[in-house]
Design a protein around this motif. Sequence first.
Motif, PDB file in Angstrom:
ATOM      1  N   ILE A   1      28.956  -2.035  74.640  1.00  0.00           N
ATOM      2  CA  ILE A   1      30.020  -2.887  74.107  1.00  0.00           C
ATOM      3  C   ILE A   1      31.205  -2.000  73.723  1.00  0.00           C
ATOM      4  CG2 ILE A   1      30.653  -4.536  72.307  1.00  0.00           C
ATOM      5  CD1 ILE A   1      27.606  -5.168  72.071  1.00  0.00           C
ATOM      6  N   ASP A   2      32.380  -2.418  74.162  1.00  0.00           N
ATOM      7  CA  ASP A   2      33.611  -1.670  73.939  1.00  0.00           C
ATOM      8  C   ASP A   2      34.107  -1.919  72.513  1.00  0.00           C
ATOM      9  OD1 ASP A   2      35.155   0.008  75.337  1.00  0.00           O
ATOM     10  OD2 ASP A   2      36.523  -1.534  76.113  1.00  0.00           O
ATOM     11  N   PRO A   3      34.217  -0.878  71.693  1.00  0.00           N
ATOM     12  CA  PRO A   3      34.752  -1.100  70.341  1.00  0.00           C
ATOM     13  C   PRO A   3      36.272  -1.168  70.348  1.00  0.00           C
ATOM     14  CG  PRO A   3      33.983   1.175  70.581  1.00  0.00           C
ATOM     15  CD  PRO A   3      33.824   0.524  71.918  1.00  0.00           C
ATOM     16  N   MET A   4      36.819  -2.150  69.651  1.00  0.00           N
ATOM     17  CA  MET A   4      38.273  -2.284  69.517  1.00  0.00           C
ATOM     18  C   MET A   4      38.567  -2.266  68.027  1.00  0.00           C
ATOM     19  SD  MET A   4      40.507  -5.294  71.246  1.00  0.00           S
ATOM     20  CE  MET A   4      42.290  -5.250  71.188  1.00  0.00           C
ATOM     21  N   VAL A   5      39.192  -1.202  67.565  1.00  0.00           N
ATOM     22  CA  VAL A   5      39.367  -0.991  66.124  1.00  0.00           C
ATOM     23  C   VAL A   5      40.712  -1.522  65.642  1.00  0.00           C
ATOM     24  CG1 VAL A   5      39.735   0.771  64.355  1.00  0.00           C
ATOM     25  CG2 VAL A   5      37.842   1.005  65.969  1.00  0.00           C
ATOM     26  N   THR A   6      40.671  -2.367  64.616  1.00  0.00           N
ATOM     27  CA  THR A   6      41.888  -2.752  63.899  1.00  0.00           C
ATOM     28  C   THR A   6      41.938  -1.942  62.614  1.00  0.00           C
ATOM     29  OG1 THR A   6      41.831  -5.003  64.769  1.00  0.00           O
ATOM     30  CG2 THR A   6      43.123  -4.655  62.777  1.00  0.00           C
ATOM     31  N   LEU A   7      43.047  -1.266  62.377  1.00  0.00           N
ATOM     32  CA  LEU A   7      43.128  -0.408  61.196  1.00  0.00           C
ATOM     33  C   LEU A   7      43.380  -1.189  59.915  1.00  0.00           C
ATOM     34  CD1 LEU A   7      45.165   2.577  62.664  1.00  0.00           C
ATOM     35  CD2 LEU A   7      42.783   2.624  61.869  1.00  0.00           C
ATOM     36  N   TYR A   8      44.069  -2.310  60.026  1.00  0.00           N
ATOM     37  CA  TYR A   8      44.414  -3.044  58.797  1.00  0.00           C
ATOM     38  C   TYR A   8      44.278  -4.545  58.997  1.00  0.00           C
ATOM     39  CZ  TYR A   8      46.779  -4.555  54.575  1.00  0.00           C
ATOM     40  OH  TYR A   8      47.065  -5.141  53.358  1.00  0.00           O
ATOM     41  N   HIS A   9      43.242  -5.098  58.385  1.00  0.00           N
ATOM     42  CA  HIS A   9      43.073  -6.553  58.373  1.00  0.00           C
ATOM     43  C   HIS A   9      43.053  -6.996  56.907  1.00  0.00           C
ATOM     44  CE1 HIS A   9      41.552 -10.059  61.034  1.00  0.00           C
ATOM     45  NE2 HIS A   9      41.791 -10.574  59.853  1.00  0.00           N
ATOM     46  N   TRP A  10      44.141  -6.645  56.206  1.00  0.00           N
ATOM     47  CA  TRP A  10      44.521  -7.234  54.915  1.00  0.00           C
ATOM     48  C   TRP A  10      43.911  -6.631  53.660  1.00  0.00           C
ATOM     49  CZ3 TRP A  10      44.064 -13.183  56.324  1.00  0.00           C
ATOM     50  CH2 TRP A  10      44.799 -13.418  57.486  1.00  0.00           C
ATOM     51  N   ASP A  11      42.983  -5.682  53.782  1.00  0.00           N
ATOM     52  CA  ASP A  11      42.338  -5.160  52.559  1.00  0.00           C
ATOM     53  C   ASP A  11      43.006  -3.864  52.098  1.00  0.00           C
ATOM     54  OD1 ASP A  11      41.396  -4.094  54.931  1.00  0.00           O
ATOM     55  OD2 ASP A  11      39.274  -4.124  54.354  1.00  0.00           O
ATOM     56  N   LEU A  12      44.218  -4.013  51.560  1.00  0.00           N
ATOM     57  CA  LEU A  12      44.974  -2.855  51.065  1.00  0.00           C
ATOM     58  C   LEU A  12      44.275  -2.249  49.842  1.00  0.00           C
ATOM     59  CD1 LEU A  12      47.819  -1.427  51.475  1.00  0.00           C
ATOM     60  CD2 LEU A  12      48.544  -2.754  49.479  1.00  0.00           C
ATOM     61  N   PRO A  13      44.174  -0.913  49.777  1.00  0.00           N
ATOM     62  CA  PRO A  13      43.631  -0.304  48.557  1.00  0.00           C
ATOM     63  C   PRO A  13      44.426  -0.758  47.323  1.00  0.00           C
ATOM     64  CG  PRO A  13      43.761   1.329  50.305  1.00  0.00           C
ATOM     65  CD  PRO A  13      44.458   0.090  50.816  1.00  0.00           C
ATOM     66  N   GLN A  14      43.708  -1.142  46.288  1.00  0.00           N
ATOM     67  CA  GLN A  14      44.366  -1.650  45.082  1.00  0.00           C
ATOM     68  C   GLN A  14      45.313  -0.607  44.476  1.00  0.00           C
ATOM     69  OE1 GLN A  14      44.307  -4.805  43.769  1.00  0.00           O
ATOM     70  NE2 GLN A  14      45.850  -4.023  42.331  1.00  0.00           N
ATOM     71  N   THR A  15      44.936   0.662  44.582  1.00  0.00           N
ATOM     72  CA  THR A  15      45.792   1.723  44.040  1.00  0.00           C
ATOM     73  C   THR A  15      47.196   1.655  44.642  1.00  0.00           C
ATOM     74  OG1 THR A  15      43.810   3.090  43.974  1.00  0.00           O
ATOM     75  CG2 THR A  15      45.908   4.205  43.589  1.00  0.00           C
ATOM     76  N   LEU A  16      47.255   1.374  45.947  1.00  0.00           N
ATOM     77  CA  LEU A  16      48.584   1.297  46.579  1.00  0.00           C
ATOM     78  C   LEU A  16      49.325   0.040  46.136  1.00  0.00           C
ATOM     79  CD1 LEU A  16      48.058   2.592  50.231  1.00  0.00           C
ATOM     80  CD2 LEU A  16      48.912   3.815  48.216  1.00  0.00           C
ATOM     81  N   GLN A  17      48.594  -1.043  45.909  1.00  0.00           N
ATOM     82  CA  GLN A  17      49.259  -2.241  45.396  1.00  0.00           C
ATOM     83  C   GLN A  17      49.855  -1.957  44.015  1.00  0.00           C
ATOM     84  OE1 GLN A  17      50.138  -4.940  46.940  1.00  0.00           O
ATOM     85  NE2 GLN A  17      51.209  -5.588  45.076  1.00  0.00           N
ATOM     86  N   ASP A  18      49.142  -1.183  43.214  1.00  0.00           N
ATOM     87  CA  ASP A  18      49.645  -0.846  41.882  1.00  0.00           C
ATOM     88  C   ASP A  18      50.942  -0.045  41.979  1.00  0.00           C
ATOM     89  OD1 ASP A  18      47.408  -2.125  40.955  1.00  0.00           O
ATOM     90  OD2 ASP A  18      46.268  -0.287  40.570  1.00  0.00           O
ATOM     91  N   ARG A  19      51.188   0.555  43.140  1.00  0.00           N
ATOM     92  CA  ARG A  19      52.434   1.296  43.351  1.00  0.00           C
ATOM     93  C   ARG A  19      53.437   0.492  44.176  1.00  0.00           C
ATOM     94  NH1 ARG A  19      49.531   7.090  44.743  1.00  0.00           N
ATOM     95  NH2 ARG A  19      51.584   7.602  45.592  1.00  0.00           N
ATOM     96  N   GLY A  20      53.202  -0.816  44.281  1.00  0.00           N
ATOM     97  CA  GLY A  20      54.171  -1.680  44.966  1.00  0.00           C
ATOM     98  C   GLY A  20      53.668  -2.315  46.245  1.00  0.00           C
ATOM     99  N   GLY A  21      52.541  -1.831  46.772  1.00  0.00           N
ATOM    100  CA  GLY A  21      51.977  -2.427  47.983  1.00  0.00           C
ATOM    101  C   GLY A  21      52.939  -2.345  49.148  1.00  0.00           C
ATOM    102  N   TRP A  22      52.936  -3.378  49.978  1.00  0.00           N
ATOM    103  CA  TRP A  22      53.787  -3.356  51.171  1.00  0.00           C
ATOM    104  C   TRP A  22      55.262  -3.538  50.841  1.00  0.00           C
ATOM    105  CZ3 TRP A  22      52.201  -1.066  55.298  1.00  0.00           C
ATOM    106  CH2 TRP A  22      50.833  -1.078  55.622  1.00  0.00           C
ATOM    107  N   ALA A  23      55.576  -3.879  49.595  1.00  0.00           N
ATOM    108  CA  ALA A  23      56.983  -3.923  49.214  1.00  0.00           C
ATOM    109  C   ALA A  23      57.528  -2.512  48.978  1.00  0.00           C
ATOM    110  CB  ALA A  23      57.165  -4.789  47.962  1.00  0.00           C
TER     111      ALA A  23
END
Length: 466
Positions: free
Chosen positions: A113-135
């Motif tokens: 089976i061919d693996p297809m990796v998605t790096l980001y499906h919405w689970d941002l590390p909380q530490t980065l959110q505390d620093r503003g997240g995607w904003a």
Amino acid sequence: MSTLRFPENFRWGTATAAYQIEGAAHEDGRGPSIWDTFSRTPGKVYQGHTGDVACDHYHRYADDVELMAGLGIQTYRFSVSWPRVQPDGTGPVNPRGLDFYDRLVNALLARGIDPMVTLYHWDLPQTLQDRGGWAARETAEHFAGYGAAVHGRLGDRVKSWTTLNEPWCSAYLGYGNGVHAPGVADPGAAFTAVHHLLLGHGLAARALHAAGAGSVGITLNPADVRPADPDSAADAAAVRLVDRLHNRIFLDPLFRAAYPADVLEHVARFVPPTFIRDGDENVIATPIDLLGVNYYAPLYVAGKPDGAGGGGAFPGTDGAVEFLSPAGPLTDMGWMIEPAGLTRLLERLATDYPGVPLMITENGAAFPDRAAPPASLDQPEADGVSGVVDTDRIAYLDGHLRAAHEAIARGVDLRGYLVWSLLDNFEWAEGYRKRFGIVHVDYLTQRRSPKASARWYQEVISRHGL
Ligand code: PNW
């Protein structure tokens, strides 16, 4: 005999995402993500459901791979949990987190089976959110660093890479109306997040290419936007507005290296677009090898020049646009069933943004379980069948595969189709009450049982068509 065959190299598969299936939220050094925080916030997720256990895939991945192999699945699209690999989103990598994906990839490859990796499906590390997240712009840079770390561990075996899943959802639902994590409701933050997500994609795509990744892509959920009344000028204007904010705000920078002027004008009503710096658009437009398309339903809109529209998730459509209530038979999500929308969408993408191959990276439907009628005395229930006879899901998948085939017949370069989802799983704000799986999950016992749709899909794959 099959009547509708797909191109020789067309790939068949299924898709999942880390937070929706893995569980093991506190194991092996995983850090908290925004979805851990959000799902624990009262009132955000149906009945307070969380991904703490989910489908326990973290411990049952080997069985799940066997299940897929039995169904003949060729490509498996899964996502890597950023806070498992990098608990704080930046800084030290957690080798035990990467070990899990290492085991998973090896199990997949052992079964062809061919693996297809998605790096980001919405689970941002909380530490980065505390620093503003995607904003915050720095999140885009951290994302590229994280992507390089994952590729460093898996890149010798994984050829197919996807940076982001549906940045539309991350930005508009996460920062615009707050229905998804992190639950921010701020139009300016939503548009800033769009840009930083795209920038993160571009930086990661460059890093992956530089590291020798075979194929790099992004998955969007572009909308097939339709007018309520094809003869109404007001409705046509509403279509243009929604198309601008749903589709062109992502597609134009990705494939034409520039935000459209009308998008910039709209954004400027909420936030000065100074967060778009010189050179960003060239980073975002880093050439990619595949555009993933997630399609579930069309969007019908009407223009309301009197400002009486209900608006939607898009900042700045309030009043001016009415999103029509879906009509006809609906899925359990309340979404319309209109396969023709998929044909239209694929054709539009191939026409307006030519040169990049497409893949349907998600398509599927939630339906409530429907048990089979009691087996007759002389015909015992077949082994390994859940008793869920999801003819509604089979009809949905069949219709959309025909629509995909029609797009191919009209010249669209479509490389494959992945069903959402392999397993019933944590459906975000809806918790576990919506079931998208072709395999039923009994959350009390974690027992997996293929539904009738899984058997149907197995046959489709073996015939390479319908
Ligand atoms: C996609 N909306 O999500 C995701 O990629 C999957 O993780 C998810 O399970 C699947 O579709 C089914 O919902 C969406 O509200 C979630 O418009 C919500 C929306 C769109 C897509």
